[in-house]
Design an enzyme around this catalytic site. Structure first.
Site, PDB file in Angstrom:
ATOM      1  N   ASP A  21       0.850  -1.198   0.000  1.00 38.06           N
ATOM      2  CA  ASP A  21       0.000   0.000   0.000  1.00 38.06           C
ATOM      3  C   ASP A  21       0.882   1.243   0.000  1.00 38.06           C
ATOM      4  OD1 ASP A  21      -1.859   1.955   0.450  1.00 38.06           O
ATOM      5  OD2 ASP A  21      -2.209   1.430   2.558  1.00 38.06           O
ATOM      6  N   ASP A  25      -4.129   3.820   2.667  1.00 44.44           N
ATOM      7  CA  ASP A  25      -5.572   3.580   2.829  1.00 44.44           C
ATOM      8  C   ASP A  25      -5.868   2.128   3.213  1.00 44.44           C
ATOM      9  OD1 ASP A  25      -5.091   2.221   0.509  1.00 44.44           O
ATOM     10  OD2 ASP A  25      -6.573   3.265  -0.716  1.00 44.44           O
ATOM     11  N   ASP A  29      -1.794  -1.226  -3.826  1.00 42.87           N
ATOM     12  CA  ASP A  29      -2.100  -0.481  -5.048  1.00 42.87           C
ATOM     13  C   ASP A  29      -0.957  -0.579  -6.052  1.00 42.87           C
ATOM     14  OD1 ASP A  29      -0.174   1.376  -4.055  1.00 42.87           O
ATOM     15  OD2 ASP A  29      -1.723   2.260  -2.792  1.00 42.87           O
ATOM     16  N   ASP A  98      -5.573 -10.772 -15.717  1.00 37.06           N
ATOM     17  CA  ASP A  98      -6.554 -11.800 -15.408  1.00 37.06           C
ATOM     18  C   ASP A  98      -7.852 -11.427 -16.121  1.00 37.06           C
ATOM     19  OD1 ASP A  98      -7.988 -13.815 -14.066  1.00 37.06           O
ATOM     20  OD2 ASP A  98      -6.810 -13.513 -12.255  1.00 37.06           O
ATOM     21  N   ASP A 203      -9.898 -16.701 -16.274  1.00 35.23           N
ATOM     22  CA  ASP A 203     -10.659 -17.177 -15.126  1.00 35.23           C
ATOM     23  C   ASP A 203     -11.699 -18.211 -15.585  1.00 35.23           C
ATOM     24  OD1 ASP A 203     -11.236 -16.653 -12.257  1.00 35.23           O
ATOM     25  OD2 ASP A 203     -13.225 -16.135 -13.023  1.00 35.23           O
ATOM     26  N   HIS A 330      -4.119 -17.386  -4.882  1.00 33.26           N
ATOM     27  CA  HIS A 330      -5.021 -16.592  -4.048  1.00 33.26           C
ATOM     28  C   HIS A 330      -6.302 -17.345  -3.681  1.00 33.26           C
ATOM     29  CE1 HIS A 330      -6.651 -16.301  -8.042  1.00 33.26           C
ATOM     30  NE2 HIS A 330      -7.800 -15.942  -7.514  1.00 33.26           N
ATOM     31  N   ASP A 331      -6.511 -18.526  -4.246  1.00 37.57           N
ATOM     32  CA  ASP A 331      -7.712 -19.300  -3.945  1.00 37.57           C
ATOM     33  C   ASP A 331      -7.440 -20.458  -2.990  1.00 37.57           C
ATOM     34  OD1 ASP A 331      -9.511 -17.882  -5.500  1.00 37.57           O
ATOM     35  OD2 ASP A 331      -9.087 -19.065  -7.301  1.00 37.57           O
TER      36      ASP A 331
HETATM   37  C1  NOJ Z   1     -11.596 -18.177  -9.921  1.00 39.01           C
HETATM   38  C2  NOJ Z   1     -10.847 -17.103  -9.205  1.00 39.01           C
HETATM   39  O1  NOJ Z   1      -9.505 -17.494  -9.062  1.00 39.01           O
HETATM   40  C3  NOJ Z   1     -11.557 -16.891  -7.893  1.00 39.01           C
HETATM   41  O2  NOJ Z   1     -10.822 -16.085  -7.009  1.00 39.01           O
HETATM   42  C4  NOJ Z   1     -12.933 -16.344  -8.177  1.00 39.01           C
HETATM   43  O3  NOJ Z   1     -13.677 -16.295  -6.977  1.00 39.01           O
HETATM   44  C5  NOJ Z   1     -13.700 -17.223  -9.166  1.00 39.01           C
HETATM   45  N1  NOJ Z   1     -12.905 -17.693 -10.248  1.00 39.01           N
HETATM   46  C6  NOJ Z   1     -14.857 -16.465  -9.745  1.00 39.01           C
HETATM   47  O4  NOJ Z   1     -14.422 -15.528 -10.669  1.00 39.01           O
END
Ligand code: NOJ
Length: 560
Positions: A21, A25, A29, A98, A203, A330-331
């Site tokens: 950041d 905030d 960014d 992405d 995605d 990130h998932d």
């Molecule tokens: C996959 C993405 O990696 C995830 O973070 C997102 O929630 C879903 N697709 C929906 O776009």
């Protein structure tokens, strides 16, 4: 093997909101990213994948796009992005965007128009269906976030019809059957390429096509997660016949007609069907990251499954396709917590796992923070969590009679927030991520785990990543070599060679918390090997005879 920059590259995923950041905030960014480019250069990465940084209401942290051609104001401006792109390019770092093409935000102009009337020119940009005779949803599909009553259809009073949303009701699915929508998307993708971006991460690209007639689902993919009788079948909208025609058409209009790398998020892609997407002759996409090795919901991989999965993906490469290596993003959860040992062997296991990602065949995708061994978090209150799956799961469990403790025990190890806590730059307040209040709590372990500390230590995880990335660049066998596993029945050791015309490398990893006996195969014993990298400087396993390998020991050798 045809040479391509992305076959040799190491990609680094940035989750901008949690990276750095610059203005206090509490949200990362683009200027923050800009200030850290020298660190990324030092690490040795070649390409950045930005998770969505477009204008968005942030219901799903940017995967709900309100404008595909503008930057989220919290992250900066289009000008900031262009400067970042130019600076990155001048440093030899590429950037991929992405692209969320399955759905947009309901705040996108297209949807705002679409819902206005049945004859609006944008009506068919989305998937609208009339109610059943009794007024109920067009079918029994459930939404992924377990939002609302659980259905994947939301009724809109304005026109008396339902629209489809596989995810949040604020993320309506786009209608890929409709040519004007497809054309608008090709224009938008080309606009980004005109600006100079180097490619796209796609995605959930396998879900663009929906089954004709929207039949009811019969098989729930996660039956333990209740959706009020609505059913989420992962296969229902995944790899539906016609998906290849869509991808081929995008390729012929965008990806394949100009310099552009593509990596798809491969739900439903396995080594069995991978070539139908990534065989170069098919003109669809370059590679997919699959969920066969690393997946939030599956049990962790074993040495046996690792050998099998990597060998099968090697066949995809040999047949003119390509593969991706990664262990977290990130998932997911932090991979050192999930597949390694984030307590007594954090350092060793982080390095061992990094070696697998960086020396197995395919393009490695690193996720921010893994290079300093960031670990999972364990918050004890739902208010500390942000991820929409996590919150949806929690509330639906409570509504179904589970106690707070039971619901937390379910979500804590699974939450995507494990990977989304702010980057730990140093040991100062908020880990040096922000001077303000971070949008999500910093992992309390930051005083011990942070980049500044790693930078000072020649034996740190960061130092090891640098060496392992540099090793990739020096050794063609890692990019183009074949893959052969040894000790195929060993329950703890993963041992493989990567061999090309110029050289042979040998990788040995003890994937366990215990010492392992290493029975060196004859073909290894009978050669001389030079040690290239290790995570146990002072103790080298002997390759001449049988030996003990320490927990999480990793060694890479070159044949002399
Ligand atoms: C996959 C993405 O990696 C995830 O973070 C997102 O929630 C879903 N697709 C929906 O776009």
């Amino acid at each position: 093997m045809e040479k391509k920059w992305w076959k040799e590259a190491v990609v680094y995923e940035i989750y901008t909101k949690s990276f750095c950041d610059s203005d206090g905030d509490g949200l990362g960014d683009l200027k923050g990213v800009m200030s850290k480019l020298p660190m990324l250069k030092e690490l040795g990465i070649d390409c950045i994948w930005f998770t969505p940084i477009y204008k968005s209401p942030q219901v799903d942290n940017g995967y709900d796009v309100a404008d595909y051609q503008d930057i989220e104001p919290d992250y900066g401006t289009l000008d900031d992005f262009k400067k970042l792109l130019d600076t990155a390019h001048s440093m030899g770092i590429k950037i991929i965007m992405d692209m969320v093409l399955n759905h947009s935000s309901d705040e996108h102009y297209w949807f705002q128009e679409s819902r206005k009337s049945k004859d609006n020119p944008y009506r068919n940009y989305y998937i609208w269906q009339p109610p059943k005779a009794d007024g109920s949803e067009p079918n029994n599909w459930g939404n992924r976030f377990r939002e609302g009553n659980g259905s994947a259809w939301e009724f809109d009073e304005l026109t008396g019809e339902y629209y489809l949303h596989q995810y949040s009701k604020k993320m309506p699915d786009l209608n890929w059957e409709y040519k004007p929508l497809r054309e608008e998307i090709y224009k938008m993708l080309n606009w980004w390429l005109d600006m100079g971006v180097d490619g796209f991460r796609l995605d959930i690209f396998t879900r663009l096509k929906k089954p004709a007639g929207f039949p009811d689902a019969t098989v729930a993919s996660s039956p333990e997660l209740d959706r009020n009788g609505f059913v989420l079948d992962n296969n229902m909208c995944t790899n539906v016949e016609g998906i290849h025609e869509i991808l081929h058409e995008i390729n012929r209009n965008v990806f394949g007609i100009r310099p552009c790398m593509t990596v798809g998020e491969g739900s439903g892609v396995t080594y069995e069907n991978a070539l139908t997407f990534v065989k170069a002759e098919r003109e669809e996409i370059d590679m997919v990251y699959h969920f066969q090795l690393a997946a939030r919901k599956r049990p962790p991989f074993t040495v046996e499954s690792f050998r099998k999965i990597q060998s099968e993906w090697m066949k995809v490469i040999e047949n003119n396709g390509w593969a991706v290596q990664y262990l977290s993003n990130h998932d997911s959860q932090r991979h050192v917590s999930r597949y390694g040992n984030d307590k007594e062997f954090r350092k060793e296991s982080a390095k061992a796992l990094a070696t697998l990602t960086l020396t197995c065949p395919g393009t490695p995708f690193l996720y921010q923070g893994e290079e300093i061994g960031m670990v999972n978090v364990e918050y004890d209150d739902i208010s500390d969590y942000n991820c929409c799956y996590t919150i949806g799961d929690y509330h639906s469990m409570i509504a179904n009679g589970k106690t707070k403790e039971e619901a937390m025990a379910f979500i804590v190890p699974r939450s995507r927030d494990n990977a989304r806590t702010p980057y730990q730059w140093n040991g100062s307040e908020n880990a040096g991520f922000t001077t303000g209040k971070p949008w999500i709590k910093v992992n309390p372990k930051y005083t011990d785990i942070n980049l500044e500390k790693d930078m000072k230590d020649p034996d740190s995880i960061f130092a090891y990543y640098k060496k392992a990335i540099a090793l990739r660049k020096e050794h063609p066998a890692i990019i183009e070599g074949n893959l052969k596993f040894h000790l195929e029945n060993d329950p703890q050791i993963i041992m493989y060679t990567r061999e090309c015309e110029k050289e042979t490398l040998l990788v040995i990893v003890n994937l366990s918390d215990n010492n392992a006996k290493l029975d060196i195969p004859e073909e290894i014993k009978s050669n001389k090997w030079e040690r290239l990298i290790t995570n146990r400087e002072n103790i080298a396993p002997s390759l001449d005879g049988n030996t003990d390998v320490l927990p999480w020991n990793v060694e890479v050798y070159k044949k002399l």
